[in-house]
Design a protein around this motif. Structure first.
Motif, PDB file in Angstrom:
ATOM      1  N   GLY A  63      16.640  76.406  19.784  1.00 30.76           N
ATOM      2  CA  GLY A  63      15.949  76.258  21.061  1.00 30.76           C
ATOM      3  C   GLY A  63      16.618  77.059  22.158  1.00 30.76           C
ATOM      4  N   ARG A  64      16.174  76.847  23.403  1.00 26.73           N
ATOM      5  CA  ARG A  64      16.726  77.602  24.524  1.00 26.73           C
ATOM      6  C   ARG A  64      17.485  76.721  25.515  1.00 26.73           C
ATOM      7  N   THR A  65      17.001  75.482  25.711  1.00 27.54           N
ATOM      8  CA  THR A  65      17.643  74.633  26.708  1.00 27.54           C
ATOM      9  C   THR A  65      18.171  73.363  26.055  1.00 27.54           C
ATOM     10  N   GLU A  66      19.058  72.689  26.793  1.00 20.55           N
ATOM     11  CA  GLU A  66      19.778  71.547  26.231  1.00 20.55           C
ATOM     12  C   GLU A  66      18.838  70.502  25.634  1.00 20.55           C
ATOM     13  N   MET A  67      17.759  70.206  26.338  1.00 21.20           N
ATOM     14  CA  MET A  67      16.922  69.089  25.905  1.00 21.20           C
ATOM     15  C   MET A  67      15.865  69.490  24.860  1.00 21.20           C
ATOM     16  N   ASP A  68      15.836  70.759  24.461  1.00 19.41           N
ATOM     17  CA  ASP A  68      14.911  71.156  23.392  1.00 19.41           C
ATOM     18  C   ASP A  68      15.233  70.362  22.117  1.00 19.41           C
ATOM     19  N   THR A  69      14.177  69.980  21.405  1.00 18.65           N
ATOM     20  CA  THR A  69      14.383  69.223  20.159  1.00 18.65           C
ATOM     21  C   THR A  69      14.813  70.176  19.047  1.00 18.65           C
ATOM     22  N   HIS A  92      28.100  77.264  15.297  1.00 19.51           N
ATOM     23  CA  HIS A  92      27.600  77.031  13.947  1.00 19.51           C
ATOM     24  C   HIS A  92      27.976  75.613  13.484  1.00 19.51           C
ATOM     25  N   ILE A  93      29.196  75.204  13.814  1.00 19.55           N
ATOM     26  CA  ILE A  93      29.701  73.887  13.392  1.00 19.55           C
ATOM     27  C   ILE A  93      28.893  72.752  14.015  1.00 19.55           C
ATOM     28  N   PHE A  94      28.585  72.872  15.311  1.00 21.39           N
ATOM     29  CA  PHE A  94      27.811  71.806  15.953  1.00 21.39           C
ATOM     30  C   PHE A  94      26.309  71.986  15.750  1.00 21.39           C
ATOM     31  N   GLY A  95      25.849  73.240  15.597  1.00 18.68           N
ATOM     32  CA  GLY A  95      24.401  73.497  15.586  1.00 18.68           C
ATOM     33  C   GLY A  95      23.842  73.627  16.995  1.00 18.68           C
ATOM     34  N   ARG A  96      24.729  73.830  17.968  1.00 18.90           N
ATOM     35  CA  ARG A  96      24.317  73.963  19.366  1.00 18.90           C
ATOM     36  C   ARG A  96      25.118  75.065  20.044  1.00 18.90           C
ATOM     37  N   THR A  97      24.553  75.609  21.149  1.00 16.06           N
ATOM     38  CA  THR A  97      25.281  76.625  21.905  1.00 16.06           C
ATOM     39  C   THR A  97      26.318  75.958  22.794  1.00 16.06           C
ATOM     40  N   LYS A  98      27.348  76.733  23.151  1.00 12.69           N
ATOM     41  CA  LYS A  98      28.473  76.113  23.855  1.00 12.69           C
ATOM     42  C   LYS A  98      28.150  75.817  25.328  1.00 12.69           C
ATOM     43  N   LEU A  99      27.788  76.823  26.102  1.00 10.87           N
ATOM     44  CA  LEU A  99      27.611  76.576  27.537  1.00 10.87           C
ATOM     45  C   LEU A  99      26.390  75.723  27.832  1.00 10.87           C
ATOM     46  N   GLU A 100      25.232  76.133  27.329  1.00 11.50           N
ATOM     47  CA  GLU A 100      23.986  75.417  27.624  1.00 11.50           C
ATOM     48  C   GLU A 100      23.877  74.127  26.812  1.00 11.50           C
ATOM     49  N   GLY A 101      24.407  74.126  25.593  1.00  5.63           N
ATOM     50  CA  GLY A 101      24.259  72.948  24.744  1.00  5.63           C
ATOM     51  C   GLY A 101      22.903  72.881  24.063  1.00  5.63           C
TER      52      GLY A 101
END
Ligand code: HEM
Length: 365
Positions: free
Chosen positions: A250-256, A236-245
């Motif tokens: 979104g679902r993957t790291e590079m999703d906008t 929640h703090i970063f706005g991103r998931t931990k493992l995948e980022g």
């Protein structure tokens, strides 16, 4: 692998794919020194840096006269240059009457203003000169810093240093590494050559053309408190998931990231005060900064807690871009509960010299 020093379009260690290790050391000009001392230092450093980056010692390791001391301290002999780069920065304090440089100040070089949530320690901030030394071998990195400091001993005093490891930013073709909070760092960064031209390199800036500005922040992390936090809260703090980022939208790291997406209950999926929501170019008039940071540790602190954080290094062609971003982050970033900015410096990085010349030579013309 080695990088060239002379005759490059830009100074080394900036657009260069981040190496694995980095030491930043800053210096003050010693009392009583004048412009010609600075000039000699920059000339000697330039020659030494070109040798170090080529994997050569700065001078003799093994003197022929038995009573002589070595010019190079020797601990990198036989080692590969390991992609070594040395980036020299000039601090705001150099551009005054004492050094005869009052009229040569790079247009946008001023001490950083006080920023919200600053917890700066004087002994870890400021400086007249900075060296950012990066390579893939910690011994090669340290050898370069040590020998550059050693040859400057008559002219400067060391001020502060941060010993970084495990890069916290990626260049083209590199996998995104992680910072010490366990999250991928450097996913959305300045990467394409056009972005470097637009956001990093100085244009039409007189003798500084082709150079840039360097902002260094030593950011301490409250590791134990972070480690006790739920992963869902960290995300929640970063706005991103931990493992995948991946962005929480979104679902993957590079999703906008989609900063306007709402959950069923109408709340934004990415909290407007999440780190990436406050920092993203979309929410900052399109402005980007190059982040080229490293993790660091100072061991354990006086309370027995792990003393570690982020050696944040940014390159910008306008320091105001960093200042504006940090004003927003310092005021409302959810991450603030777990970090404090303890060290800070700003430096102008002059363009690389042509063969036979030295860094900052135009200052003394
Ligand atoms: C993005 C961590 C401090 C500017 C990120 C990301 C992480 C992160 C995990 C998401 C991945 C990425 O796109 O790189 C941290 C940590 C910090 C810190 C742990 C301190 C300890 C700062 C500071 C600034 C900053 C001081 C600037 C003043 C940015 C920017 C982005 C970003 C511009 C990209 C946002 C986007 O476009 O989505 N940071 N950061 N960060 N951070 Fe930080």
């Amino acid at each position: 692998k080695s990088h060239a020093f002379y005759d490059q379009p830009h100074p080394p260690g900036i657009q260069t794919p981040p190496q694995r290790h980095c030491i930043v050391m800053t210096f003050d000009m010693s009392e009583g020194t004048v412009g010609s001392d600075l000039q000699t230092l920059l000339a000697r450093w330039s020659a030494a840096i070109s040798r170090l980056m080529a994997g050569q010692p700065v001078g003799q390791v093994q003197p022929t006269r038995t009573e002589a001391i070595g010019q190079d301290t020797g601990e990198a002999s036989g080692l590969d240059p390991a992609s070594l780069t040395v980036t020299v920065g000039l601090g705001p304090g150099l551009f005054d009457k004492r050094f005869g440089l009052a009229t040569k100040r790079p247009a946008l070089l001023r001490p950083l203003p006080v920023l919200p949530s600053d917890a700066l320690v004087t002994s870890q901030s400021g400086g007249d000169l900075s060296l950012q030394v990066c390579s893939d071998d910690p011994q090669v990195t340290y050898h370069a810093v040590r020998n550059l400091a050693r040859m400057a001993r008559d002219t400067v005093q060391t001020r502060w240093t941060v010993i970084g490891f495990g890069r916290a930013s990626a260049g083209g073709g590199q996998q995104t590494p992680r910072n010490l909070l366990g999250f991928k760092d450097g996913t959305r960064n300045v990467r394409e050559p056009e972005e470097f031209d637009r956001f990093v390199w100085l244009k039409d800036a007189g003798w500084m053309t082709g150079g840039t500005y360097q902002v260094v922040r030593k950011i301490e992390m409250d590791i134990e408190i972070w480690d006790a936090d739920r992963v869902s809260d960290q995300e929640h703090i970063f706005g991103r998931t931990k493992l995948e980022g991946a962005p929480l939208t979104g679902r993957t790291e590079m999703d906008t990231p989609n900063f306007s997406a709402q959950a069923k209950d109408g709340t934004p999926v990415i909290d407007p005060t999440a780190h990436i929501a406050l920092a993203a170019a979309e929410n900052n008039q399109g402005v980007k900064i190059l982040r080229r940071g490293y993790n660091y540790t100072d061991g354990i602190n006086q309370f027995g807690q792990l003393d570690a954080g982020l050696l944040f290094i940014a390159y910008v062609n306008d320091p105001q871009h960093f200042i504006t971003l940090q004003r927003r982050l310092g005021a409302s970033d959810l991450l603030n509960e777990y970090i404090s900015h303890v060290g800070s410096g700003i430096f102008a990085v002059p363009p690389t010299p042509a063969t036979g010349h030295y860094i900052g030579e135009q200052l003394f013309a």
